[in-house]
Design an enzyme around this catalytic site. Structure first.
Site, PDB file in Angstrom:
ATOM      1  N   ASN A   7       0.106   7.189  -0.547  1.00  0.00           N
ATOM      2  CA  ASN A   7      -0.830   6.311  -1.239  1.00  0.00           C
ATOM      3  C   ASN A   7      -1.877   7.219  -1.857  1.00  0.00           C
ATOM      4  OD1 ASN A   7      -2.670   4.452  -2.067  1.00  0.00           O
ATOM      5  ND2 ASN A   7      -2.940   3.460  -0.077  1.00  0.00           N
ATOM      6  N   ARG A  95       2.870   4.018  -3.176  1.00  0.00           N
ATOM      7  CA  ARG A  95       2.189   2.752  -3.408  1.00  0.00           C
ATOM      8  C   ARG A  95       1.573   2.823  -4.800  1.00  0.00           C
ATOM      9  NH1 ARG A  95      -3.198   0.280  -0.541  1.00  0.00           N
ATOM     10  NH2 ARG A  95      -3.110  -1.663  -1.699  1.00  0.00           N
ATOM     11  N   HIS A 184      -2.383  -6.678  -3.275  1.00  0.00           N
ATOM     12  CA  HIS A 184      -2.013  -6.761  -1.841  1.00  0.00           C
ATOM     13  C   HIS A 184      -0.628  -7.384  -1.654  1.00  0.00           C
ATOM     14  CE1 HIS A 184      -6.574  -7.185  -0.665  1.00  0.00           C
ATOM     15  NE2 HIS A 184      -6.233  -5.920  -0.765  1.00  0.00           N
ATOM     16  N   ARG A 245     -17.034  -6.281  -2.739  1.00  0.00           N
ATOM     17  CA  ARG A 245     -16.709  -6.971  -4.001  1.00  0.00           C
ATOM     18  C   ARG A 245     -17.103  -8.447  -3.901  1.00  0.00           C
ATOM     19  NH1 ARG A 245     -10.577  -5.482  -4.233  1.00  0.00           N
ATOM     20  NH2 ARG A 245     -10.824  -3.749  -2.795  1.00  0.00           N
ATOM     21  N   GLU A 388       1.767  -1.850   5.608  1.00  0.00           N
ATOM     22  CA  GLU A 388       2.217  -1.624   4.227  1.00  0.00           C
ATOM     23  C   GLU A 388       3.163  -0.426   4.127  1.00  0.00           C
ATOM     24  OE1 GLU A 388      -1.007  -2.798   1.153  1.00  0.00           O
ATOM     25  OE2 GLU A 388      -2.017  -2.560   3.073  1.00  0.00           O
TER      26      GLU A 388
END
Ligand code: ADP
Length: 402
Positions: A7, A95, A184, A245, A388
């Protein structure tokens, strides 16, 4: 069958080595502060069931190529390395944040795929260039093995247009691909698959609401195993209240801030992405700190919890309406897996939808996937740890078996 999962961020590389026949993690690590004066690599290996910090390297790390060389050095380290040389790695998975509209599934990386990812940079200007750096470096260092891109957006490509279009002039979609993409996706799909196993039916027969609450937060409505709506948007800013956020705000806020606070567009973007959410409301973005402060009477911490869980509740209600019949709600990621209070508050007052938590099951601590709904609940409620990296590894296994 040992896979390296990468990633790659703008100044970091997170990685895992997974032994695929047994789905065992052999090593995991992080290279951070690439391009800065003081870089660092931390490598953790798993000899047996224990974790062991095997390597810490602190030195300037000029670029991703340099970072990846350190990763290889840590993984092949004579005494504690988990592979003897790079030829033991049989595939590399990446990813990738934004696959645009071109990628409905994970894909083997070819020069054409890299071309498309480059074209998608305007959609994810912070993430895709960093992902591409990781891909280029890994292709040089592991030239003879399949490399696979797994996209955060792919799972949501099944959304119908009524869900993904914004009500703005349609030319903006036609010319610039302005629309909701959602993110996601790897996590939502992974926990949906695990949930289907719990429910004892195929995923294609399941209607689910998956709730990913980490630093980034998102919720997905899944109908017959496919994403039909999701809370993150064209960028990962829309929807739920996140660590830093804002999630949903009035889009006219930009103009107000420009005219009344004298802020530039870039400053407003920074404010909404990095200074808002839980942090904006109470000054903290780690949920454990927020609970500690709230328990000590901090009103702003209580406010942050209230605003976040109210937004979660509102989206669950909306997705109940989208789906009609819901088999289960699944909580996952750092907050979703660990925070009984946030789960309870996010489901409060939803009894009329057949959603009832079992307070005792909800407050049990566990790292295992588990059902936390009351036996009377018509909608079952689960906590399922996301993974993940394993999801990416399974994608590689599927693709390379074809
Ligand atoms: P990321 O989006 O970076 O992958 P994670 O899924 O790791 O994030 O989630 C990070 C969030 O999870 C942080 O807000 C952290 O406070 C929260 N978290 C982790 N452990 C706990 C816990 N035991 N209780 C409550 N929140 C937790």
């Amino acid at each position: 069958m040992k896979y390296l999962i990468i990633n790659s961020g703008s100044s970091s590389i997170k990685y895992q080595v997974i032994e695929m026949t047994t789905e065992t993690v052999l090593a995991t690590g992080l290279v951070e502060r690439i391009g800065e004066a003081a870089g660092r690599l931390k490598n953790i290996a798993f000899p047996g069931s224990d974790r062991e910090l095997t390597t810490v390297i602190e030195q300037p790390i000029a670029d991703h190529a340099n970072g990846m060389m350190l990763v290889i050095a840590a993984l092949t380290d004579g005494e504690k390395g988990v592979i003897s040389d790079t030829s033991e790695i049989t595939a590399v998975g990446h990813r990738v944040v934004h696959g645009g509209e071109q990628f409905l599934h994970s894909t083997l990386i070819t020069p054409e795929v890299i071309n498309v990812l480059e074209k998608n940079i305007p959609l994810a200007p912070l993430h895709n260039p960093a992902n591409l750096d990781g891909i280029r470096v890994a292709r040089e260092m592991f030239p003879n093995v399949p490399q696979v891109a797994v996209f955060d957006t792919a799972f949501h490509q099944t959304m119908p247009r009524r869900a993904y279009l914004y009500a703005v002039p349609h030319e903006l979609y036609e010319r610039y691909r302005v629309r909701k993409y959602g993110f996601h996706g790897t996590s939502h799909r992974f926990v949906a698959g695990e949930c289907a196993r719990f429910l004892g039916k195929p995923l294609v027969a399941c209607n689910l609401i998956t709730v990913h609450l980490g630093n980034g937060c998102s919720m997905t409505a899944i109908e017959n195993g496919c994403s039909v709506d999701t809370s993150l948007g064209m960028t990962p800013l829309e929807g739920l209240v996140m660590g830093t956020r804002s999630g949903d705000v009035d889009p006219a806020l930009h103009l107000f801030l420009k005219q009344n606070v004298g802020m530039e567009l870039e400053e407003i973007d920074n404010l909404l992405n990095k200074e808002s959410g839980l942090k904006g409301l109470c000054g903290m973005n780690d949920m454990r700190d927020i609970h500690a402060a709230a328990a000590g009477g901090d009103e702003r911490a209580k406010l942050a919890l209230e605003v976040q869980t109210y937004r979660n509740r509102k989206y669950i209600g909306a997705y109940m309406a989208v789906l009609g019949r819901v088999d289960a709600i699944v909580f996952t990621a750092g907050i979703g897996e660990n925070d009984a209070v946030v789960r309870a508050e996010s489901l409060k007052g939803l009894d009329m939808f057949g959603i009832r938590l079992d307070p005792e099951k909800n407050s049990e601590h566990s790292r295992q996937a588990r059902c936390i709904s009351h036996t009377d609940s018509t909608v079952r409620i689960f906590v399922i740890p996301t993974n993940e990296e394993l999801a990416i590894a399974r994608e590689i296994a599927d693709l390379t078996a074809k």
